[in-house]
Design a protein around this motif. Structure first.
Motif, PDB file in Angstrom:
ATOM      1  N   ILE A  78       6.679  -5.873  11.847  1.00 52.45           N
ATOM      2  CA  ILE A  78       7.918  -5.132  11.613  1.00 52.45           C
ATOM      3  C   ILE A  78       8.641  -5.719  10.403  1.00 52.45           C
ATOM      4  CG2 ILE A  78      10.229  -4.712  12.583  1.00 52.45           C
ATOM      5  CD1 ILE A  78       8.865  -4.386  15.302  1.00 52.45           C
ATOM      6  N   TYR A  79       8.489  -7.006  10.163  1.00 51.16           N
ATOM      7  CA  TYR A  79       9.080  -7.629   8.982  1.00 51.16           C
ATOM      8  C   TYR A  79       8.187  -7.486   7.753  1.00 51.16           C
ATOM      9  CZ  TYR A  79      12.486 -10.010  11.968  1.00 51.16           C
ATOM     10  OH  TYR A  79      13.492 -10.292  12.839  1.00 51.16           O
ATOM     11  N   VAL A  80       6.881  -7.594   7.950  1.00 50.39           N
ATOM     12  CA  VAL A  80       5.950  -7.672   6.821  1.00 50.39           C
ATOM     13  C   VAL A  80       5.755  -6.323   6.133  1.00 50.39           C
ATOM     14  CG1 VAL A  80       3.561  -8.199   6.196  1.00 50.39           C
ATOM     15  CG2 VAL A  80       4.782  -9.654   7.824  1.00 50.39           C
ATOM     16  N   VAL A  81       5.522  -5.272   6.897  1.00 50.12           N
ATOM     17  CA  VAL A  81       5.188  -3.971   6.310  1.00 50.12           C
ATOM     18  C   VAL A  81       6.325  -3.427   5.442  1.00 50.12           C
ATOM     19  CG1 VAL A  81       4.608  -1.576   6.857  1.00 50.12           C
ATOM     20  CG2 VAL A  81       3.470  -3.441   8.065  1.00 50.12           C
ATOM     21  N   PRO A  82       7.572  -3.386   5.918  1.00 48.10           N
ATOM     22  CA  PRO A  82       8.632  -2.887   5.026  1.00 48.10           C
ATOM     23  C   PRO A  82       8.851  -3.772   3.794  1.00 48.10           C
ATOM     24  CG  PRO A  82       9.373  -2.814   7.280  1.00 48.10           C
ATOM     25  CD  PRO A  82       8.089  -3.561   7.276  1.00 48.10           C
ATOM     26  N   ALA A  83       8.704  -5.081   3.937  1.00 49.82           N
ATOM     27  CA  ALA A  83       8.867  -5.970   2.787  1.00 49.82           C
ATOM     28  C   ALA A  83       7.786  -5.693   1.740  1.00 49.82           C
ATOM     29  CB  ALA A  83       8.817  -7.422   3.230  1.00 49.82           C
ATOM     30  N   LEU A  84       6.563  -5.505   2.201  1.00 45.55           N
ATOM     31  CA  LEU A  84       5.485  -5.162   1.260  1.00 45.55           C
ATOM     32  C   LEU A  84       5.729  -3.809   0.606  1.00 45.55           C
ATOM     33  CD1 LEU A  84       2.265  -6.381   3.116  1.00 45.55           C
ATOM     34  CD2 LEU A  84       3.310  -7.333   1.062  1.00 45.55           C
ATOM     35  N   ALA A  85       6.188  -2.845   1.385  1.00 48.25           N
ATOM     36  CA  ALA A  85       6.450  -1.510   0.837  1.00 48.25           C
ATOM     37  C   ALA A  85       7.536  -1.568  -0.236  1.00 48.25           C
ATOM     38  CB  ALA A  85       6.859  -0.565   1.952  1.00 48.25           C
ATOM     39  N   VAL A  86       8.616  -2.283   0.032  1.00 48.07           N
ATOM     40  CA  VAL A  86       9.684  -2.412  -0.965  1.00 48.07           C
ATOM     41  C   VAL A  86       9.168  -3.153  -2.197  1.00 48.07           C
ATOM     42  CG1 VAL A  86      11.917  -3.524  -1.422  1.00 48.07           C
ATOM     43  CG2 VAL A  86      11.568  -2.230   0.685  1.00 48.07           C
ATOM     44  N   GLY A  87       8.386  -4.194  -1.974  1.00 48.20           N
ATOM     45  CA  GLY A  87       7.821  -4.930  -3.103  1.00 48.20           C
ATOM     46  C   GLY A  87       6.927  -4.063  -3.973  1.00 48.20           C
ATOM     47  N   VAL A  88       6.083  -3.264  -3.360  1.00 48.07           N
ATOM     48  CA  VAL A  88       5.191  -2.376  -4.113  1.00 48.07           C
ATOM     49  C   VAL A  88       6.007  -1.323  -4.860  1.00 48.07           C
ATOM     50  CG1 VAL A  88       3.434  -0.577  -3.838  1.00 48.07           C
ATOM     51  CG2 VAL A  88       3.168  -2.768  -2.684  1.00 48.07           C
ATOM     52  N   ILE A  89       7.005  -0.761  -4.196  1.00 50.66           N
ATOM     53  CA  ILE A  89       7.844   0.247  -4.863  1.00 50.66           C
ATOM     54  C   ILE A  89       8.579  -0.361  -6.051  1.00 50.66           C
ATOM     55  CG2 ILE A  89       9.908   1.677  -4.566  1.00 50.66           C
ATOM     56  CD1 ILE A  89       8.892   2.227  -1.690  1.00 50.66           C
ATOM     57  N   LEU A  90       9.138  -1.563  -5.866  1.00 49.15           N
ATOM     58  CA  LEU A  90       9.817  -2.221  -6.980  1.00 49.15           C
ATOM     59  C   LEU A  90       8.864  -2.534  -8.123  1.00 49.15           C
ATOM     60  CD1 LEU A  90      12.262  -4.647  -5.139  1.00 49.15           C
ATOM     61  CD2 LEU A  90      12.845  -2.611  -6.457  1.00 49.15           C
ATOM     62  N   TYR A  91       7.666  -2.988  -7.789  1.00 52.24           N
ATOM     63  CA  TYR A  91       6.680  -3.299  -8.810  1.00 52.24           C
ATOM     64  C   TYR A  91       6.269  -2.038  -9.584  1.00 52.24           C
ATOM     65  CZ  TYR A  91       2.335  -4.634 -11.055  1.00 52.24           C
ATOM     66  OH  TYR A  91       1.353  -4.840 -11.976  1.00 52.24           O
ATOM     67  N   MET A  92       5.996  -0.974  -8.847  1.00 51.06           N
ATOM     68  CA  MET A  92       5.551   0.262  -9.497  1.00 51.06           C
ATOM     69  C   MET A  92       6.670   0.891 -10.315  1.00 51.06           C
ATOM     70  SD  MET A  92       3.162   1.865  -6.506  1.00 51.06           S
ATOM     71  CE  MET A  92       2.664   3.276  -7.460  1.00 51.06           C
ATOM     72  N   THR A  93       7.910   0.750  -9.878  1.00 54.78           N
ATOM     73  CA  THR A  93       9.027   1.299 -10.622  1.00 54.78           C
ATOM     74  C   THR A  93       9.262   0.530 -11.910  1.00 54.78           C
ATOM     75  OG1 THR A  93      10.072   1.964  -8.552  1.00 54.78           O
ATOM     76  CG2 THR A  93      11.493   1.840 -10.474  1.00 54.78           C
ATOM     77  N   ASN A  94       9.097  -0.782 -11.873  1.00 54.79           N
ATOM     78  CA  ASN A  94       9.399  -1.601 -13.037  1.00 54.79           C
ATOM     79  C   ASN A  94       8.188  -1.889 -13.917  1.00 54.79           C
ATOM     80  OD1 ASN A  94      12.141  -1.864 -12.451  1.00 54.79           O
ATOM     81  ND2 ASN A  94      11.675  -3.433 -10.934  1.00 54.79           N
ATOM     82  N   ALA A  95       6.999  -1.516 -13.483  1.00 57.80           N
ATOM     83  CA  ALA A  95       5.803  -1.754 -14.280  1.00 57.80           C
ATOM     84  C   ALA A  95       5.780  -0.786 -15.474  1.00 57.80           C
ATOM     85  CB  ALA A  95       4.551  -1.580 -13.448  1.00 57.80           C
ATOM     86  N   ASN A  96       5.212  -1.252 -16.547  1.00 60.36           N
ATOM     87  CA  ASN A  96       5.148  -0.403 -17.747  1.00 60.36           C
ATOM     88  C   ASN A  96       4.016   0.548 -17.656  1.00 60.36           C
ATOM     89  OD1 ASN A  96       7.397  -1.472 -18.836  1.00 60.36           O
ATOM     90  ND2 ASN A  96       6.299  -3.119 -19.872  1.00 60.36           N
TER      91      ASN A  96
END
Length: 91
Positions: free
Chosen positions: A73-91
């Motif tokens: 419950i802690y890991v999956v949303p944290a990974l999802a937010v991390g991936v979204i942040l990475y994909m949003t900020n990646a060039n």
């Protein structure tokens, strides 16, 4: 500052969700143990044995992998937010 707020409030929300799901999972397991005891002992006179059976079943449940999986419950949303942040900020 927004990221810190997201982390703090996200952690608090996930903690509430974790506690609710954990409580529900334990109550379902306890009810299952009670029904198993009642099915195996229809006379219902041995209350000490029943309590011992349920307590041992809950100890076995705590040692199993199921409560540990609830930490996802802690890991999956944290990974999802991390991936979204990475994909949003990646060039």
């Amino acid at each position: 500052m927004g990221l810190i707020r997201l982390v703090v409030f996200g952690f608090l929300l996930l903690s509430v969700i974790y506690l609710c799901v954990s409580w529900y999972s334990r109550s379902v397991r306890r009810e299952k143990l009670e029904k198993q005891w009642d099915a195996e002992n229809p006379d219902g006179h041995d209350m000490v044995g029943r309590q011992t059976y349920i307590t041992q079943g809950m100890i076995d449940y705590n040692d199993s992998i199921r409560p540990k999986l609830l930490l996802l419950i802690y890991v999956v949303p944290a990974l999802a937010v991390g991936v979204i942040l990475y994909m949003t900020n990646a060039n």
